[in-house]
Design a protein around this motif. Sequence first.
Motif, PDB file in Angstrom:
ATOM      1  N   LYS A  20       0.871  -1.163   0.000  1.00 17.72           N
ATOM      2  CA  LYS A  20       0.000   0.000   0.000  1.00 17.72           C
ATOM      3  C   LYS A  20       0.914   1.222   0.000  1.00 17.72           C
ATOM      4  CE  LYS A  20      -3.861   1.511   2.780  1.00 17.72           C
ATOM      5  NZ  LYS A  20      -3.183   2.432   3.715  1.00 17.72           N
ATOM      6  N   ASN A  21       0.639   2.182  -0.885  1.00 15.98           N
ATOM      7  CA  ASN A  21       1.532   3.335  -0.998  1.00 15.98           C
ATOM      8  C   ASN A  21       1.832   3.968   0.352  1.00 15.98           C
ATOM      9  OD1 ASN A  21       1.852   3.180  -3.724  1.00 15.98           O
ATOM     10  ND2 ASN A  21       0.153   4.566  -4.190  1.00 15.98           N
ATOM     11  N   THR A  22       3.103   4.223   0.575  1.00 19.62           N
ATOM     12  CA  THR A  22       3.562   4.803   1.830  1.00 19.62           C
ATOM     13  C   THR A  22       4.420   6.014   1.474  1.00 19.62           C
ATOM     14  OG1 THR A  22       3.570   2.571   2.701  1.00 19.62           O
ATOM     15  CG2 THR A  22       4.708   4.185   4.001  1.00 19.62           C
ATOM     16  N   LEU A  23       3.736   7.040   0.951  1.00 24.64           N
ATOM     17  CA  LEU A  23       4.456   8.198   0.417  1.00 24.64           C
ATOM     18  C   LEU A  23       4.228   9.422   1.295  1.00 24.64           C
ATOM     19  CD1 LEU A  23       3.400   7.525  -3.264  1.00 24.64           C
ATOM     20  CD2 LEU A  23       5.663   7.132  -2.276  1.00 24.64           C
ATOM     21  N   PHE A  24       4.941  10.510   0.959  1.00 18.48           N
ATOM     22  CA  PHE A  24       4.778  11.762   1.690  1.00 18.48           C
ATOM     23  C   PHE A  24       3.855  12.648   0.846  1.00 18.48           C
ATOM     24  CE2 PHE A  24       8.775   9.758   2.617  1.00 18.48           C
ATOM     25  CZ  PHE A  24       8.716   9.653   4.003  1.00 18.48           C
ATOM     26  N   ASP A  25       2.564  12.601   1.196  1.00 21.11           N
ATOM     27  CA  ASP A  25       1.534  13.118   0.305  1.00 21.11           C
ATOM     28  C   ASP A  25       1.623  14.607  -0.020  1.00 21.11           C
ATOM     29  OD1 ASP A  25       0.538  10.659  -0.039  1.00 21.11           O
ATOM     30  OD2 ASP A  25      -1.047  10.830   1.456  1.00 21.11           O
ATOM     31  N   GLY A  26       1.973  15.415   0.960  1.00 25.99           N
ATOM     32  CA  GLY A  26       1.992  16.858   0.714  1.00 25.99           C
ATOM     33  C   GLY A  26       3.200  17.306  -0.097  1.00 25.99           C
ATOM     34  N   LEU A  27       4.134  16.408  -0.329  1.00 22.79           N
ATOM     35  CA  LEU A  27       5.387  16.800  -0.984  1.00 22.79           C
ATOM     36  C   LEU A  27       5.380  16.436  -2.456  1.00 22.79           C
ATOM     37  CD1 LEU A  27       7.963  15.638   1.736  1.00 22.79           C
ATOM     38  CD2 LEU A  27       6.798  17.840   1.523  1.00 22.79           C
ATOM     39  N   THR A  28       6.331  17.024  -3.184  1.00 25.25           N
ATOM     40  CA  THR A  28       6.452  16.717  -4.605  1.00 25.25           C
ATOM     41  C   THR A  28       7.196  15.395  -4.771  1.00 25.25           C
ATOM     42  OG1 THR A  28       8.583  17.809  -4.818  1.00 25.25           O
ATOM     43  CG2 THR A  28       6.623  19.174  -5.163  1.00 25.25           C
ATOM     44  N   VAL A  29       7.151  14.891  -6.007  1.00 29.50           N
ATOM     45  CA  VAL A  29       7.865  13.659  -6.339  1.00 29.50           C
ATOM     46  C   VAL A  29       9.352  13.840  -6.028  1.00 29.50           C
ATOM     47  CG1 VAL A  29       8.592  12.221  -8.283  1.00 29.50           C
ATOM     48  CG2 VAL A  29       6.195  12.924  -8.070  1.00 29.50           C
ATOM     49  N   GLU A  30       9.879  14.993  -6.422  1.00 35.62           N
ATOM     50  CA  GLU A  30      11.293  15.281  -6.183  1.00 35.62           C
ATOM     51  C   GLU A  30      11.620  15.264  -4.686  1.00 35.62           C
ATOM     52  OE1 GLU A  30      12.480  19.301  -7.068  1.00 35.62           O
ATOM     53  OE2 GLU A  30      14.382  18.594  -7.883  1.00 35.62           O
ATOM     54  N   GLU A  31      10.745  15.887  -3.895  1.00 33.85           N
ATOM     55  CA  GLU A  31      10.998  15.932  -2.454  1.00 33.85           C
ATOM     56  C   GLU A  31      10.892  14.546  -1.819  1.00 33.85           C
ATOM     57  OE1 GLU A  31       9.521  20.461  -1.356  1.00 33.85           O
ATOM     58  OE2 GLU A  31       8.023  18.903  -1.668  1.00 33.85           O
ATOM     59  N   ASN A  32       9.968  13.736  -2.319  1.00 29.61           N
ATOM     60  CA  ASN A  32       9.846  12.365  -1.824  1.00 29.61           C
ATOM     61  C   ASN A  32      11.146  11.592  -2.054  1.00 29.61           C
ATOM     62  OD1 ASN A  32       7.022  10.925  -1.014  1.00 29.61           O
ATOM     63  ND2 ASN A  32       6.659  12.839  -2.081  1.00 29.61           N
ATOM     64  N   LEU A  33      11.649  11.667  -3.283  1.00 31.84           N
ATOM     65  CA  LEU A  33      12.892  10.966  -3.593  1.00 31.84           C
ATOM     66  C   LEU A  33      14.053  11.581  -2.814  1.00 31.84           C
ATOM     67  CD1 LEU A  33      12.427  10.680  -7.476  1.00 31.84           C
ATOM     68  CD2 LEU A  33      12.126   8.869  -5.782  1.00 31.84           C
ATOM     69  N   GLY A  34      14.001  12.923  -2.669  1.00 32.14           N
ATOM     70  CA  GLY A  34      15.069  13.640  -1.972  1.00 32.14           C
ATOM     71  C   GLY A  34      15.196  13.239  -0.514  1.00 32.14           C
ATOM     72  N   LEU A  35      14.063  12.992   0.141  1.00 32.23           N
ATOM     73  CA  LEU A  35      14.104  12.572   1.552  1.00 32.23           C
ATOM     74  C   LEU A  35      14.919  11.291   1.697  1.00 32.23           C
ATOM     75  CD1 LEU A  35      10.507  13.076   3.011  1.00 32.23           C
ATOM     76  CD2 LEU A  35      12.600  14.177   3.778  1.00 32.23           C
ATOM     77  N   ALA A  36      14.656  10.359   0.783  1.00 34.51           N
ATOM     78  CA  ALA A  36      15.356   9.074   0.837  1.00 34.51           C
ATOM     79  C   ALA A  36      16.832   9.247   0.484  1.00 34.51           C
ATOM     80  CB  ALA A  36      14.692   8.076  -0.106  1.00 34.51           C
ATOM     81  N   ALA A  37      17.092  10.007  -0.582  1.00 36.52           N
ATOM     82  CA  ALA A  37      18.479  10.199  -1.023  1.00 36.52           C
ATOM     83  C   ALA A  37      19.286  10.938   0.049  1.00 36.52           C
ATOM     84  CB  ALA A  37      18.503  10.973  -2.338  1.00 36.52           C
ATOM     85  N   ALA A  38      18.627  11.835   0.770  1.00 41.93           N
ATOM     86  CA  ALA A  38      19.317  12.588   1.826  1.00 41.93           C
ATOM     87  C   ALA A  38      19.779  11.659   2.934  1.00 41.93           C
ATOM     88  CB  ALA A  38      18.399  13.660   2.392  1.00 41.93           C
ATOM     89  N   ILE A  39      18.951  10.668   3.242  1.00 41.44           N
ATOM     90  CA  ILE A  39      19.328   9.722   4.286  1.00 41.44           C
ATOM     91  C   ILE A  39      20.557   8.933   3.837  1.00 41.44           C
ATOM     92  CG2 ILE A  39      18.600   7.666   5.568  1.00 41.44           C
ATOM     93  CD1 ILE A  39      15.709   8.795   5.368  1.00 41.44           C
ATOM     94  N   TYR A  40      20.521   8.471   2.592  1.00 43.81           N
ATOM     95  CA  TYR A  40      21.633   7.676   2.078  1.00 43.81           C
ATOM     96  C   TYR A  40      22.939   8.475   2.061  1.00 43.81           C
ATOM     97  CZ  TYR A  40      24.667   5.271  -1.210  1.00 43.81           C
ATOM     98  OH  TYR A  40      25.747   4.664  -1.791  1.00 43.81           O
ATOM     99  N   THR A  41      22.857   9.760   1.696  1.00 40.66           N
ATOM    100  CA  THR A  41      24.078  10.563   1.564  1.00 40.66           C
ATOM    101  C   THR A  41      24.485  11.235   2.873  1.00 40.66           C
ATOM    102  OG1 THR A  41      22.739  12.446   0.856  1.00 40.66           O
ATOM    103  CG2 THR A  41      23.675  11.067  -0.877  1.00 40.66           C
ATOM    104  N   GLY A  42      23.728  10.996   3.939  1.00 41.44           N
ATOM    105  CA  GLY A  42      24.086  11.601   5.219  1.00 41.44           C
ATOM    106  C   GLY A  42      23.689  13.053   5.340  1.00 41.44           C
ATOM    107  N   ASN A  43      22.797  13.521   4.475  1.00 48.44           N
ATOM    108  CA  ASN A  43      22.360  14.920   4.542  1.00 48.44           C
ATOM    109  C   ASN A  43      21.061  15.103   5.324  1.00 48.44           C
ATOM    110  OD1 ASN A  43      24.251  16.602   2.923  1.00 48.44           O
ATOM    111  ND2 ASN A  43      23.789  15.037   1.395  1.00 48.44           N
ATOM    112  N   ALA A  44      20.512  13.998   5.809  1.00 48.90           N
ATOM    113  CA  ALA A  44      19.185  14.065   6.427  1.00 48.90           C
ATOM    114  C   ALA A  44      19.217  14.618   7.834  1.00 48.90           C
ATOM    115  CB  ALA A  44      18.544  12.678   6.431  1.00 48.90           C
TER     116      ALA A  44
END
Lengths: 330, 247
Positions: free
Chosen positions: B84-108
Amino acid sequence: MFRHTPLRYAALVLLASAALFQAFTAQYFGLEILTEILILAMLVLALDMVAGFGGMVSLCHGALMGVGAYGYAVLSTTAGLTPPVAMGAAVAITAGLSWIIGAICSRSHGIYFIMATLAFGQMAYSYVFEAPIFGGDDGLGGIERLDLSVVGIDLNDTRTFALFCLVALAAMYGLAVVILRSGLGRSFSGVMHNEQRMRALGLTVWRVKADVFGLSGMIAGVAGVLAAQHIMYISPGLMAWTVSGEALVVVILGGLGTLVGPLVGAAVFVVLKHELSSLTTHWHLIVGVILIGVVMSRANGIFGFIEDFVAARSKSANTNPKAREGTKDA
Amino acid sequence: MLETRNLDKSFGAVHVTRRVSLKLERGERRVILGPNGAGKTTLFNQLVGELTPDSGRVHLAGEDVTALPVAKRARQGLSRSYQKNTLFDGLTVEENLGLAAAIYTGNATRIWSDSLGKAEVREIVRDVANQVDLMPFLHAKVSEISYGVRRQLEVGVALATRPLVLLMDEPTSGVGPEMAKGFHDLLNNLPRDLTLLIIEHDMDLAFDVADTITVLNYGEVVFDGLPDAARGSDLLKEIYLGSWEDA
Ligand SMILES: Nc1ncnc2c1ncn2[C@@H]1O[C@H](COP(=O)(O)OP(=O)(O)OP(=O)(O)O)[C@@H](O)[C@H]1O
Ligand SMILES: [Mg+2]
């Protein structure tokens, strides 16, 4: 995540202008009210940061402000530290303490989180109430303001102190915006929206919550230091849970999660309090009715209402004129 | 790369995972088939640590991660998407992907800089958006994109942590067969060294991507082998097609 909209910028400019106008033209009583607003605004700013952007509805922010106030009072009087050092230390202690509270409470949610923070607040309150070093019931007096005479500023002057608080509030607002727009702030909002997913993506959720809660506590600590310097006397009443409750009322009244709204809320709340309490001793009743009205209106506080109103206006202005004529005909 | 040994889990009297042992080699693409309620999602939850198995072990890249919390496993390269979709609804597609990428790169967790402004984050966002065909929607909010595109984003968010092993729980559930087929083409174009474990309901679609197939029934592995063998298996037809026709 926090965004500045044109409307929010406009509101900030308006608020700052009004505060400056008041600061330069008002007499003693007006300046006292202004300072009260500015300090309350700083406290609710700190609270909105965690409650509005991370869902951490804290009922210990009043107590955190109290920690800043008592910290400064004790360090600058009993411990004999110079005011700047005492200020820095008091703010650091408040930040550290709230980081710990944030870390401990990070696992609980909703009503449990509220109760846990309330418990921490009450612990601080009763400790201060009992401990002789904090003056117990009598409180502590003889608190000095920061001495800025080297740069030709006299903070013992009511007008100057009000301006000082305004500058401090502006700085804390800027800090809050930077934090909320940072990687940490984005993650914090991400956690509010979907904690499970953030964890599954590899985020150490409790750390993020503790960090932002600590930073928010730091701002509350600054508000506490200013409150102590403002009145130059503090009593345990400052740490009563009702202070936290009132702060939450102001945040909701102004607009949760808008950062600007709570500032509006602080101004409205303090002005209402003074205006109404001169008319009736039941001013709390009237504020209560207003709060119920705001909550029932389903708008996000006063500022949320204005934002909705402006959005609706610009929407209807954008719809094409023919369509509007059509509806008129019909 | 990912291995389980005798995983076992019961909810009260319901035995949902029965001594499940799986072994995925690096770069392997395995599809898990099984009727409704077979325990597929429950197995995923145990792999990522959202559920603790009653007994058995989970190994990731040679290390026993059974006792590690969800976030730590994720940082070691295990990522998942949800049924079942588990997304960040109020955010854009870019911001959704960015949240995840930030965690991976240590920027979160950085206080002084915005994660989405970082070149390394932007690069991952762009890469992933290309991989799952989200380029045209980068600036749209989740609430503004169609359900099918949201399914792509659901997988995209999981991919944006640059995992070693990606678990996908029915990535094409609820989308039409046309779109599901397109989605499987996207999956086929993912880097070959990424290990994939995919829960799929549709058998034909499963054969599009699978190197190997595991079939679960009543929490038990009843088949583990190559797609060709699965296709010919009478047992599988009995279990799987039986329930498929009910559905
Ligand atoms: N938290 C829980 N508590 C109790 N029972 C559960 C829980 N989670 C799952 N179950 C039960 O475990 C069984 C397996 O559920 P699971 O979601 O893993 O199935 P599935 O194979 O993913 O099915 P589907 O194809 O419908 O997604 C079901 O009978 C379900 O009702
Ligand atoms: Mg499932």
